[in-house]
Design a protein around this motif. Sequence first.
Motif, PDB file in Angstrom:
ATOM      1  N   GLY A 116      -4.907  29.553 -42.527  1.00 43.47           N
ATOM      2  CA  GLY A 116      -4.449  28.184 -42.332  1.00 43.47           C
ATOM      3  C   GLY A 116      -5.411  27.285 -41.592  1.00 43.47           C
ATOM      4  O   GLY A 116      -6.590  27.179 -41.909  1.00 43.47           O
ATOM      5  N   ILE A 117      -4.898  26.661 -40.558  1.00 41.02           N
ATOM      6  CA  ILE A 117      -5.678  25.674 -39.815  1.00 41.02           C
ATOM      7  C   ILE A 117      -6.851  26.317 -39.081  1.00 41.02           C
ATOM      8  O   ILE A 117      -7.888  25.684 -38.863  1.00 41.02           O
ATOM      9  CB  ILE A 117      -4.773  24.895 -38.840  1.00 41.02           C
ATOM     10  CG1 ILE A 117      -5.554  23.719 -38.247  1.00 41.02           C
ATOM     11  CG2 ILE A 117      -4.224  25.805 -37.754  1.00 41.02           C
ATOM     12  CD1 ILE A 117      -4.696  22.750 -37.509  1.00 41.02           C
ATOM     13  N   LEU A 118      -6.722  27.586 -38.719  1.00 39.01           N
ATOM     14  CA  LEU A 118      -7.818  28.246 -38.020  1.00 39.01           C
ATOM     15  C   LEU A 118      -9.042  28.357 -38.920  1.00 39.01           C
ATOM     16  O   LEU A 118     -10.160  27.998 -38.532  1.00 39.01           O
ATOM     17  CB  LEU A 118      -7.389  29.639 -37.539  1.00 39.01           C
ATOM     18  CG  LEU A 118      -6.212  29.706 -36.561  1.00 39.01           C
ATOM     19  CD1 LEU A 118      -6.089  31.112 -35.998  1.00 39.01           C
ATOM     20  CD2 LEU A 118      -6.365  28.699 -35.428  1.00 39.01           C
ATOM     21  N   GLY A 134       0.602  28.080 -41.641  1.00 39.06           N
ATOM     22  CA  GLY A 134       1.216  29.025 -42.577  1.00 39.06           C
ATOM     23  C   GLY A 134       2.138  30.034 -41.939  1.00 39.06           C
ATOM     24  O   GLY A 134       2.465  31.037 -42.551  1.00 39.06           O
ATOM     25  N   GLY A 135       2.585  29.798 -40.711  1.00 41.56           N
ATOM     26  CA  GLY A 135       3.493  30.738 -40.060  1.00 41.56           C
ATOM     27  C   GLY A 135       2.744  31.816 -39.305  1.00 41.56           C
ATOM     28  O   GLY A 135       1.528  31.975 -39.433  1.00 41.56           O
ATOM     29  N   TRP A 136       3.494  32.571 -38.503  1.00 40.59           N
ATOM     30  CA  TRP A 136       2.914  33.631 -37.689  1.00 40.59           C
ATOM     31  C   TRP A 136       3.629  34.942 -37.951  1.00 40.59           C
ATOM     32  O   TRP A 136       4.808  34.949 -38.329  1.00 40.59           O
ATOM     33  CB  TRP A 136       3.070  33.315 -36.195  1.00 40.59           C
ATOM     34  CG  TRP A 136       2.201  32.209 -35.696  1.00 40.59           C
ATOM     35  CD1 TRP A 136       0.858  32.085 -35.872  1.00 40.59           C
ATOM     36  CD2 TRP A 136       2.608  31.084 -34.919  1.00 40.59           C
ATOM     37  NE1 TRP A 136       0.396  30.958 -35.254  1.00 40.59           N
ATOM     38  CE2 TRP A 136       1.461  30.318 -34.650  1.00 40.59           C
ATOM     39  CE3 TRP A 136       3.831  30.648 -34.405  1.00 40.59           C
ATOM     40  CZ2 TRP A 136       1.485  29.152 -33.916  1.00 40.59           C
ATOM     41  CZ3 TRP A 136       3.868  29.491 -33.672  1.00 40.59           C
ATOM     42  CH2 TRP A 136       2.714  28.748 -33.429  1.00 40.59           C
ATOM     43  N   PRO A 137       2.970  36.064 -37.681  1.00 35.95           N
ATOM     44  CA  PRO A 137       3.682  37.349 -37.680  1.00 35.95           C
ATOM     45  C   PRO A 137       4.760  37.354 -36.608  1.00 35.95           C
ATOM     46  O   PRO A 137       4.706  36.575 -35.655  1.00 35.95           O
ATOM     47  CB  PRO A 137       2.580  38.368 -37.346  1.00 35.95           C
ATOM     48  CG  PRO A 137       1.288  37.675 -37.656  1.00 35.95           C
ATOM     49  CD  PRO A 137       1.532  36.214 -37.421  1.00 35.95           C
ATOM     50  N   ALA A 149     -15.524  29.131 -34.298  1.00 36.93           N
ATOM     51  CA  ALA A 149     -14.605  28.040 -33.983  1.00 36.93           C
ATOM     52  C   ALA A 149     -13.762  28.435 -32.775  1.00 36.93           C
ATOM     53  O   ALA A 149     -13.295  29.576 -32.680  1.00 36.93           O
ATOM     54  CB  ALA A 149     -13.707  27.734 -35.178  1.00 36.93           C
ATOM     55  N   LEU A 150     -13.621  27.484 -31.851  1.00 35.04           N
ATOM     56  CA  LEU A 150     -12.854  27.695 -30.621  1.00 35.04           C
ATOM     57  C   LEU A 150     -11.466  27.098 -30.769  1.00 35.04           C
ATOM     58  O   LEU A 150     -11.319  25.977 -31.268  1.00 35.04           O
ATOM     59  CB  LEU A 150     -13.566  27.010 -29.459  1.00 35.04           C
ATOM     60  CG  LEU A 150     -14.372  27.850 -28.480  1.00 35.04           C
ATOM     61  CD1 LEU A 150     -15.114  26.921 -27.516  1.00 35.04           C
ATOM     62  CD2 LEU A 150     -13.496  28.815 -27.705  1.00 35.04           C
ATOM     63  N   PHE A 151     -10.458  27.828 -30.318  1.00 34.69           N
ATOM     64  CA  PHE A 151      -9.073  27.352 -30.411  1.00 34.69           C
ATOM     65  C   PHE A 151      -8.386  27.502 -29.061  1.00 34.69           C
ATOM     66  O   PHE A 151      -8.527  28.527 -28.402  1.00 34.69           O
ATOM     67  CB  PHE A 151      -8.288  28.168 -31.441  1.00 34.69           C
ATOM     68  CG  PHE A 151      -9.012  28.397 -32.734  1.00 34.69           C
ATOM     69  CD1 PHE A 151      -9.146  27.372 -33.652  1.00 34.69           C
ATOM     70  CD2 PHE A 151      -9.572  29.626 -33.022  1.00 34.69           C
ATOM     71  CE1 PHE A 151      -9.814  27.583 -34.852  1.00 34.69           C
ATOM     72  CE2 PHE A 151     -10.242  29.851 -34.208  1.00 34.69           C
ATOM     73  CZ  PHE A 151     -10.365  28.816 -35.128  1.00 34.69           C
ATOM     74  N   LEU A 152      -7.628  26.477 -28.683  1.00 35.08           N
ATOM     75  CA  LEU A 152      -6.818  26.543 -27.461  1.00 35.08           C
ATOM     76  C   LEU A 152      -5.404  26.102 -27.800  1.00 35.08           C
ATOM     77  O   LEU A 152      -5.207  25.211 -28.635  1.00 35.08           O
ATOM     78  CB  LEU A 152      -7.405  25.631 -26.383  1.00 35.08           C
ATOM     79  CG  LEU A 152      -8.746  26.119 -25.821  1.00 35.08           C
ATOM     80  CD1 LEU A 152      -9.548  24.967 -25.293  1.00 35.08           C
ATOM     81  CD2 LEU A 152      -8.514  27.140 -24.740  1.00 35.08           C
ATOM     82  N   ALA A 153      -4.425  26.711 -27.153  1.00 33.03           N
ATOM     83  CA  ALA A 153      -3.033  26.346 -27.424  1.00 33.03           C
ATOM     84  C   ALA A 153      -2.232  26.365 -26.130  1.00 33.03           C
ATOM     85  O   ALA A 153      -2.532  27.124 -25.202  1.00 33.03           O
ATOM     86  CB  ALA A 153      -2.424  27.312 -28.441  1.00 33.03           C
TER      87      ALA A 153
END
Length: 383
Positions: free
Chosen positions: A80-82, A104-107, A130-134
């Motif tokens: 998905g977005i990642l 697209g949803g998560w496990p 790519a770096l991701f923060l949440a």
Amino acid sequence: MHNGPRSGLAAVSSALLAMSRRLEVHDVLRTIVASARELLDAEYAALGVPDDHGGFAQFVVDGISEEQWRRIGPLPRQHGILAAMLHQEEPERLADVREDPRFGGWPAAHPDMSDFLGLPIRDGEETLGALFLANKRGGSGPGGPGGFTDEDEELLSLLAQHAAIALTNARLYERSRELTIAEERSRLAHELHDAVSQKLFSLRLTAQAAAALVDRDPARAKGELHEVAALAAEAADELRAAVTELRPAALDEDGLVATLRNHVRVLDRAHTAAVTFTCDGVRALPASQEEAVLRVAQEALHNALRHSGADRVEVTLARTPGGGALLRVRDWGRGFSPPTVRKAGRHLGLVSMRDRASGAGGRLDVRSEPGRGTTIEMEVPGG
């Protein structure tokens, strides 16, 4: 960042210094992720390194325990977005990632996330990751209103620029180390070839002389045969010395566990299959056993990654009750039927693996079934 610009600058400086001190790519990735999460005060951080198929060859997380990560399971090839972040140049800031059309949803075991900030790590035209923060603490997620800010985005962009430098340097370091090892092995192979070729040439001439003398001068022929035996012993000594010199340098410097762990990390980056390593209480083994275990692991991993078609390969090393070690290399690939094991033995290197195991005083066990993968186990007794 809440403690004022002075402490913020100090935190940035510490993060950049920590990245620059790391030499191994895997360590750099973990340092970048931990630094990003701490600097931006986020609940979760991750960094993905692209593969050649639009997904991730490697994915590092911070804020999730190893047990949680194991329950979540393998990352989908397209995520998905990642994965989308690998194909764009600009940062992406979302108030709620769950509402984005690419989501697209998560496990089931995946933690719930809302506000999101991501951006690519780029070196010129190449995307290194790519770096991701949440879930900004005090943001729109569990902590309250708000979310990631312009300042967060600017800080992450700065971190990403330095992350690109640190990653490039780490890659160059690893590549230079590989080249140094390759050059040294090439030199040793050349010296070995020259030395053994000369000995074998002398052996052949002396044996021919003995054959010519055996009828007319048996005493001289006997002397020549003694020379043949001496030359053969010298050739064997030179071969043994060369093989000892070819023993992996890392094995002497770092030991079996660290060497095997680093080898698995390299393979995990180089292949689309997920390659993992776990170790349980293994102590140092005699040098000959450590080398045998490493060589069998390398051969078994080569088979799994080149021939099995598996998307997951697990390497485990466990201590046995007697103080020895049990190596297990397991894949979930195509496998083969037991009746074909003997026929496949030479192709899959099973003969050489068995020879290495028995030469180290151990045993090798191979279990496989079509469609159910292959498990190779090697046990050595220890010192």
